[in-house]
Design an enzyme around this catalytic site. Structure first.
Site, short mmCIF file in Angstrom:
data_model
loop_
_atom_site.label_atom_id
_atom_site.label_comp_id
_atom_site.label_asym_id
_atom_site.label_seq_id
_atom_site.Cartn_x
_atom_site.Cartn_y
_atom_site.Cartn_z
N GLU A 99 48.37 31.79 37.58
CA GLU A 99 48.59 32.58 38.61
C GLU A 99 49.87 33.25 38.73
O GLU A 99 50.07 34.25 39.24
CB GLU A 99 48.35 31.17 39.82
CG GLU A 99 48.51 32.06 41.16
CD GLU A 99 48.10 30.97 42.18
OE1 GLU A 99 48.28 29.70 41.91
OE2 GLU A 99 47.84 31.60 43.20
N ASP A 106 40.77 39.06 43.81
CA ASP A 106 41.01 38.71 42.37
C ASP A 106 39.84 39.39 41.61
O ASP A 106 39.96 39.85 40.60
CB ASP A 106 40.79 37.09 42.42
CG ASP A 106 41.85 36.52 43.15
OD1 ASP A 106 41.89 36.66 44.34
OD2 ASP A 106 42.46 35.43 42.57
N ASP A 135 42.03 23.07 45.47
CA ASP A 135 40.85 22.90 46.52
C ASP A 135 40.45 24.33 47.15
O ASP A 135 40.25 24.52 48.06
CB ASP A 135 41.52 22.05 47.81
CG ASP A 135 42.99 22.62 48.06
OD1 ASP A 135 43.40 23.61 47.57
OD2 ASP A 135 43.47 21.95 48.76
N GLU A 136 40.35 25.38 46.12
CA GLU A 136 39.95 26.77 46.46
C GLU A 136 38.82 26.80 45.86
O GLU A 136 37.63 26.82 46.46
CB GLU A 136 41.08 27.67 46.27
CG GLU A 136 42.47 27.48 47.00
CD GLU A 136 42.99 28.65 47.48
OE1 GLU A 136 42.37 29.76 47.72
OE2 GLU A 136 44.25 28.86 47.24
C1 BGC Z 1 44.12 32.50 46.04
C2 BGC Z 1 44.40 33.75 45.70
C3 BGC Z 1 43.71 34.65 46.72
C4 BGC Z 1 44.54 34.58 47.86
C5 BGC Z 1 44.66 35.44 48.84
C6 BGC Z 1 45.02 32.39 47.04
O1 BGC Z 1 45.25 31.02 47.53
O2 BGC Z 1 44.28 31.48 44.93
O3 BGC Z 1 43.94 34.13 44.34
O4 BGC Z 1 43.44 36.00 46.51
O5 BGC Z 1 44.92 33.00 48.23
O6 BGC Z 1 45.68 35.84 49.13
#
Ligand code: BGC
Length: 726
Positions: A604, A351, A343-344
């Site tokens: 990840e 990133d 859900d992101e």
């Molecule tokens: C994302 C990361 C992002 C981070 C921020 C996460 O939930 O998936 O890749 O940069 O939040 O700390």
């Protein structure tokens, strides 16, 4: 843009779920020479003229900072025209009206739902007799319910093939900004790779699963014979659990489900106004027996031109290279996203700054990032702060080091890759505004301290229960601040701007940093000190870093900040062989460990699946997160040895300085630069190492401790094994 004279239109009965179909009927009585349709929507749309799809752009209009920048697509529809015509446009919620289930705690759900569904269009017909007609979106258009009953980025799509739009109703005018309309900037998003299902099998729990053998971002196209009213229902997953059972808890709040109600007969369908990150699907409901030929995974991404290839004598490493490429494709869907499944799926700036260099090796990403950087600039806060995601859709989000620094790092890296000074010129003010914002966030002048940070996110030295590596937050933030100042100064100089105040600030920050942090405590701290020119004696710092890594059992402990830079720093100060040790490590933690566990994209977490086959976590465990794939740029630039001379960005002049390692036998790299293809190959052979180089530009060769300049051409060199090849 002329389309600004058209009217925004909307439905007369707003519905949260339904993807309405808008239509306009028109006749082209005289012979038409050309017909161009300009179109965009609040949501995502798919258009057809006389039953034929208009263009091949999927998920149009893509994702931008909609309030100020909404892309308009332009289609040549001349070949689709008839005498009597019907244009239909289906509009789903898309990114614009997604409730963003992952961010419920921000209380944005209702507000986002409340956004209207809208469409704006302009059709220009040019007749053979020289006359023109313009058809604009206005109250003469109609709308009806269509087969897509529900569609949303995270939750999936529901379609009922029995429904064809009828009962056309008049549309309503919608009061919405037209100033935000801009021409298409990024590459279109298109359907690309098609992957046949490998197998259909039953899990120990009796679930029927279709496995495509490759994680992709896109959708599943399926074909079946059915009776009207029969139901297809499936969800998506990346991996199975340790028992071989269905597992998608890591999708968190994203339901990622497809529901399809069949019509009679043979039919083929795929969702069209949403997307999924997946390797397999679970058939919760499927009429009849499922077989692999019925399913194809269709990858959907920005249509980027491939420019880089790597191949070696190590099959595991080759699989890793492929995983990095798939990770890039899966996360370059108009915006560089963290991951495509849970859900992101947001444009996390941290990133992007980690991966941008590698991204620019494998694909031509100049246009892609040019567009995204304009969104970054558009979303920059009044004080110059840059959000952690672009488009900036997280209210209350605070700028953070490394993430906000994308404002300086990404334009700089794109300039390095392509030599596009105009992009730097476009972004210079944004860079400067970012570095000038930081003094407003710090308690300590000249540094960046005492502010909420993501820190060295996911560093392995994180204390139990934390996502933040052990590197000191004030240290890391101040180091990134110094680096962004440095990049702003260098950019200003290239553009002939007066940057004396930034130069002074940079010098003050470096001095304050050295006073505040006389020692390094973690791998990432060493890496940042060296990479950002903060270590007074970088060789000594690199020696200490190498020693620390060895003491740590030749294991990396770095997170988002340190990992992309780690091998570069080692290589630069004589530790190429240690860099290779880290890259080739097959055990956790290391790039190849996930490959030994069957990864088909980059994870990840180094231990997304642990050695005992359990998952490291259920709430932060993406199996398609490109950030750590950043190491591929070390393979191009150090291992294969292809980089541009420092003052000749875009590979106008080459430095060829490979760092071979016998363990992989051979390595081949090819880069299609703006000046033509560069290719480099080395191989361990009887009595020495053979190097083949093909360069379209002059090159400086550094081999066997010697340097020489060569003209464009093809060359073969030899060195004896054991001699310093840097
Ligand atoms: C994302 C990361 C992002 C981070 C921020 C996460 O939930 O998936 O890749 O940069 O939040 O700390």
């Amino acid at each position: 843009m002329e389309i600004r004279n058209s009217q925004w239109i909307t439905v007369s009965r707003p519905d949260r779920d339904l993807a309405p179909v808008f239509r306009r009927v028109f006749s082209a009585a005289r012979p038409v020479e050309s017909a161009v349709l300009q179109l965009t929507a609040l949501g995502v749309y798919e258009a057809e003229l006389n039953g034929q799809r208009v263009g091949d752009f999927v998920l149009a209009p893509g994702w931008t900072s909609y309030a100020t920048r909404l892309q308009v697509q332009s289609y040549d529809i001349t070949p689709l025209l008839q005498g009597e015509n019907e244009l239909r446009v289906t509009v789903g919620r898309g990114w614009f009206r997604s409730p963003m289930p992952g961010w419920d705690s921000l209380g944005i759900r209702e507000k986002r739902f409340a956004q209207p569904c809208g469409l704006i269009a302009l059709l220009i017909l040019r007749f053979a007799d020289g006359s023109e007609e313009r058809i604009v979106s206005d109250e003469s258009w109609q709308w009806a319910e269509g087969p897509i009953r529900f569609s949303e980025i995270y939750d999936g799509e529901t379609a009922d093939a029995r429904i064809t739009p009828e009962n056309w109703e008049p549309v309503l005018p919608l009061d919405w900004s037209r100033d935000c309309l801009i021409p298409q900037e990024g590459e279109p998003i298109r359907e690309a790779e098609r992957i046949a299902a490998r197998r259909v099998f039953k899990t120990p729990d009796g679930d029927t699963v279709v496995d495509f053998g490759q994680e992709v971002t896109g959708w599943v196209e399926f074909t079946l014979e059915a009776k009207a009213g029969e139901e297809v229902l499936f969800d998506h997953a990346e991996v199975l659990d340790r028992n071989g059972s269905w597992y998608n808890e890591n999708y968190r709040g994203a339901k990622a489900k497809v529901r399809y109600i069949c019509r009679d007969g043979r039919q083929t369908w795929h969702p069209r106004l949403t997307f999924f990150g997946f390797r397999m699907i679970r058939l919760i409901s499927w009429p009849g027996k499922a077989s692999p030929e019925q399913f194809t995974a269709v990858a959907v991404h920005s249509d980027l031109r491939r420019t880089g290839w790597l191949k070696s004598g190590d099959p595991l490493l080759n699989r890793f290279f492929s995983n990095v490429v798939w990770g890039q494709l899966g996360n370059f869907l108009d915006v560089p996203t963290d991951c495509p499944q849970r859900d992101e799926r947001l444009g996390w700036t941290g990133d992007a700054e980690a991966f941008v260099r590698a991204a620019a090796c494998f694909y031509d990403v100049e246009r892609f990032f040019r567009k995204w950087l304009r969104d970054l600039r558009a979303d920059q806060r009044p004080d110059g702060g840059v959000g952690s995601v672009i488009p900036d859709v997280l209210p209350g989000d605070q700028p953070a080091a490394a993430w906000g620094d994308a404002a300086a790092i990404v334009p700089w890296e794109i300039y390095q890759a392509y030599g596009c000074l105009d992009l730097l010129a476009d972004q210079f003010d944004s860079m400067v505004r970012w570095v000038r914002a930081i003094p407003g966030y710090t308690k300590t002048p000249d540094l960046w301290t005492d502010w909420p940070q993501f820190a060295d996110w996911l560093g392995l030295d994180a204390p139990e229960g934390s996502y933040k590596g052990a590197s000191r937050e004030n240290y890391c933030a101040s180091a990134f601040y110094a680096n962004s100042l440095d990049l702003a100064v260098r950019t200003g100089r290239l553009l002939g701007r007066d940057v004396s105040d930034l130069e002074t600030q940079h010098a003050r920050t470096v001095a304050a940093f050295r006073r505040a942090f006389p020692t390094c405590e973690t791998q990432t701290e060493y890496v940042l000190a060296i990479e950002f020119g903060l270590a007074e004696d970088p060789q000594q710092a690199a020696d200490a870093l190498a020693e620390m890594i060895r003491k740590d059992g030749t294991r990396l402990r770095t997170g988002f900040m340190g990992t992309p830079r780690l091998l570069h720093v080692l290589s630069r100060y004589g530790y190429s062989s240690l860099a290779w040790d880290l890259l080739l490590r097959r055990e956790y933690p290391g790039w190849l460990y996930p490959v030994t566990r069957g990864a088909t994209t980059v994870w990840e977490h180094w231990d997304g699946i642990r050695e005992d086959s359990s998952f490291w976590s259920r709430d932060m465990n993406s199996f398609n997160h490109y950030a750590y794939g950043a190491v591929a740029d070390w393979v191009f630039s150090r291992a294969a040895g292809l980089r541009h001379a420092e003052d000749r960005p875009g590979y106008a002049e080459l430095i060829y300085a490979p760092e071979p390692d016998a363990r992989i036998g051979w390595l081949q790299a090819r880069l299609d630069t703006r000046f033509g293809p560069v290719s480099a190959f080395w191989s361990y052979e009887e009595g020495g190492i053979r190097y083949d180089l093909e360069t379209p530009v002059p090159a400086l060769i550094r081999l066997g401790g010697e340097e020489r300049r060569v003209a464009p051409g093809r060359y073969t060199f030899w060195t004896e094994v054991g001699r310093d090849c840097r």
